[in-house]
Every structure is written in C-alpha cells, then in structure tokens.
Design a protein around this motif. Structure first.
Motif, short mmCIF file in Angstrom:
data_model
loop_
_atom_site.label_atom_id
_atom_site.label_comp_id
_atom_site.label_asym_id
_atom_site.label_seq_id
_atom_site.Cartn_x
_atom_site.Cartn_y
_atom_site.Cartn_z
N VAL A 290 0.86 -1.19 0.00
CA VAL A 290 0.00 0.00 0.00
C VAL A 290 0.89 1.24 0.00
O VAL A 290 1.78 1.38 0.85
CB VAL A 290 -0.93 0.02 1.23
N TYR A 291 0.69 2.12 -0.97
CA TYR A 291 1.41 3.39 -1.04
C TYR A 291 0.58 4.45 -0.33
O TYR A 291 -0.62 4.59 -0.61
CB TYR A 291 1.64 3.81 -2.49
N ASN B 174 -5.51 12.16 -8.64
CA ASN B 174 -4.96 12.32 -9.98
C ASN B 174 -3.73 11.45 -10.18
O ASN B 174 -3.54 10.85 -11.26
CB ASN B 174 -4.60 13.79 -10.22
N ASP B 175 -2.88 11.35 -9.14
CA ASP B 175 -1.68 10.50 -9.24
C ASP B 175 -2.07 9.04 -9.42
O ASP B 175 -1.44 8.31 -10.20
CB ASP B 175 -0.83 10.66 -7.98
N LYS C 42 0.14 2.44 -16.38
CA LYS C 42 0.56 1.09 -15.98
C LYS C 42 1.95 1.12 -15.33
O LYS C 42 2.76 0.20 -15.47
CB LYS C 42 0.57 0.15 -17.18
N LYS C 43 2.20 2.21 -14.58
CA LYS C 43 3.46 2.36 -13.89
C LYS C 43 3.25 3.18 -12.63
O LYS C 43 2.61 4.22 -12.68
CB LYS C 43 4.50 3.05 -14.79
N ILE C 44 3.80 2.71 -11.52
CA ILE C 44 3.64 3.42 -10.25
C ILE C 44 4.79 4.43 -10.10
O ILE C 44 5.96 4.05 -10.10
CB ILE C 44 3.65 2.44 -9.07
N HIS C 45 4.44 5.71 -9.99
CA HIS C 45 5.42 6.76 -9.79
C HIS C 45 5.61 6.96 -8.28
O HIS C 45 4.89 7.74 -7.64
CB HIS C 45 4.96 8.06 -10.46
N LYS C 46 6.56 6.26 -7.71
CA LYS C 46 6.73 6.20 -6.27
C LYS C 46 7.00 7.56 -5.64
O LYS C 46 6.67 7.79 -4.48
CB LYS C 46 7.85 5.23 -5.91
N ASN C 47 7.62 8.46 -6.41
CA ASN C 47 7.96 9.77 -5.85
C ASN C 47 6.73 10.63 -5.59
O ASN C 47 6.83 11.69 -4.95
CB ASN C 47 8.93 10.51 -6.79
N GLU C 48 5.56 10.23 -6.07
CA GLU C 48 4.32 10.98 -5.83
C GLU C 48 3.69 10.62 -4.49
O GLU C 48 2.74 11.27 -4.05
CB GLU C 48 3.32 10.74 -6.96
#
Length: 312
Positions: A125-126, A276-277, A285-291
């Motif tokens: 979970v992010y 939105n993120d 289809k990609k998780i932008h972890k820095n968000e």
C-alpha cells in the motif's frame, strides 16, 4: 414522510432534558421515553451509532442543530439552548506527546513508520500525507480529512487490466489512516469517531497509534468499537518497526462513496492530487513512487527519522 433519524431522536431528548448529555445518556433517556422505538434500528450497539452521528454532524455540518461541549466526558447540547460552539483545533499546532519518558513525539513523526508498515505489511500500500491546514472550510470539515490516504494497485496483466477498466471494476483499494501518538480511555471515543468520520469514503479505514493501552477493559471497548464500525487498528513499534502489527482488521467496504470522495477532493488539494496521481499510474501502468510518501527500506534509517529533536 421523512425518515426518523438518530439526530432527530437526539434533538427530542435534549429538548426534553434541557441540559447537555453524553451520547450514552441520550440513548438511555430515549429508551426510557420510548423514542428509541421510532428508529426501528436493528443494530446491536445503537448508542455507538448515535455517538458517531453526533460527532460527525457537529464536525462536518455547518447547519448542525447541536454543539459539542467538554472533553471528559464529551457532552452534546442544542444550539437553540444558547451553548457556544467550541473553537476547532488547529491541527498544524498539536502539542508534543512524551513517549516512554525519553522522546517527544508528534503525530507526523509517525508518518514514515506507517509508510513503511503499509508498504511491507499491508501488501504494498502506497500512502500519502494529507495536510489538514491546507483545506477549505477547516472549522467544519476537520473530521473529513484522514492523516494519510493509501492505495493498493492491482497486479494484473494488460488484458485483464483493460477488461477490468472496461467493466468499471478495476480492483484498486483505497485506504484511510487516522494517526494518534497514543490511545487510552482519555481519547478513545474522540479518536475512534474521528477515524469513522474521515474513512467513510474508503475501502479500508484504520486508526493507528504508537502506544495503545493494555488495560483489559480498554482493549475490550476498542474491540467492540472496531467490530461495530469496521475500523481497523494498527500499533506502530517505533523501536522495532518490523514488530508493528494489525491489532484488529478493518472490514472492507466494497462500494466506494464517490460523492464523498468528490467533496473531499474539492476541500483539499492534496487529496485531489492523490486521486490524480492514482489515475495517472493506472493509465500509464506504472507506479510513480515519488508521488507518494517515501518508503524507507532501511530500518535503522527509519528509526533515525525521530532524530535528536525527539529528546527531552
């Protein structure tokens, strides 16, 4: 004919009594007077439901009929009786709480520990911190805002993902987290109903604390509240983060409250960006972890985040 509600019942009882009362007292008088029969409720703990309705209404509804008075115990009265509204707490200025006699901890000091636990122990979970003080209409919407929100993305191939999207059943799961440094009898009811209020939109709602009283009566009450409202409880271990754990599991809500989600996104820009993120990550289809909040993988580095500022 309008449906008779818990708030209607509370108003009638308070008008008859002429004084402010605790939710349990309101329910007791409603039973004694026969007003409780008008609700036709099937719930096992209707006094808890009444308390939750009053907490939420006095926090989120600018046109509420009620005012909240005192802290221990918390009482509710009628505006029409001339009580004054309490000033809403400025969440950005919470006092330190001393933990274990050696460190002064603020709730936001716990955020990295929850980010670590949510990722590694709640199945990736992010989480993202929501800053209450940046919200609109803060005085009446304070309890709409969780401290952190979270998302679990589906692990699916492209074909299954596109089919799920086309059928409107994309299996993401949204989380709401309310943090407290400590939980005991002095703050249990307020903390719990705050978690109830600000998690009604999510699939899972959790109340999280670094210290949870071991008192047997307290734990029994905490379990009853968790069972009644489906809110889970997590204990963070600041000395050994991998020993953090879920005390009570949250009950899943399969249908999201999109009306509430939309309302919260208009009140808080951080929550709107979070939505939105999530959409961008699903579409791309990609998780932008820095968000999202950083997940510190090194436990020693994580513990160091409490830092010297925590020392007395």
């Amino acid at each position: 004919m309008a449906k008779y509600t818990f708030l209607d019942l509370a108003e009638e009882v308070l008008k008859a009594s002429g004084v402010a009362l605790a939710p349990s007292e309101i329910w007791k008088k409603a039973v004694e007077s026969g007003l409780s029969e008008k609700l036709k409720t099937q719930g096992k703990t209707p006094w808890m439901t009444l308390a939750a309705r009053l907490y939420v209404d006095t926090k989120d509804n600018p046109d509420t009929r009620f005012v909240r008075l005192g802290e221990s115990p918390v009482l509710f009265g009628l505006k029409s009786a001339g009580y004054q509204l309490e000033k809403a707490e400025d969440i950005s200025e919470k006092e330190d709480v001393f933990l274990g006699g050696t460190k002064s901890i603020k709730e936001r000091d716990l955020h990295p520990f929850l980010a670590y636990f949510a990722f590694f122990y709640l199945d990736r979970v992010y989480v993202k911190t929501i800053y209450h003080e940046k919200s609109l209409k803060k005085s009446f919407s304070e309890w709409m805002h969780p401290d952190l929100v979270g998302v679990r993305f589906p692990e699916m191939g492209d074909g299954a993902l596109e089919l799920a999207r086309a059928t409107g059943s994309l299996p993401i799961r949204l989380f709401s987290f309310e943090l407290k440094v400590g939980l005991n009898f002095s703050n249990l009811r307020e903390a719990f109903f705050q978690a109830v209020s600000n998690s009604s939109w999510a699939n899972y709602g959790y109340l999280v604390a670094a210290e949870i009283s071991d008192d047997q009566e307290f734990r029994s009450e905490l379990r009853r509240l968790s069972d009644a409202f489906g809110i889970g409880v997590i204990k963070l271990d600041l000395e050994s983060p991998d020993d953090s754990g879920v005390v009570f599991q949250a009950r899943e809500r399969e249908v999201l409250d999109w009306h509430f989600i939309n309302k919260l996104s208009h009140l808080n820009e951080g929550f709107a960006r979070f939505l939105n993120d999530v959409k961008i990550d699903i579409d791309g289809k990609k998780i932008h972890k820095n968000e999202y909040d950083e997940v510190e993988e090194d436990v020693d580095q994580l513990k160091s985040k409490l830092g010297p500022k925590g020392k007395k």
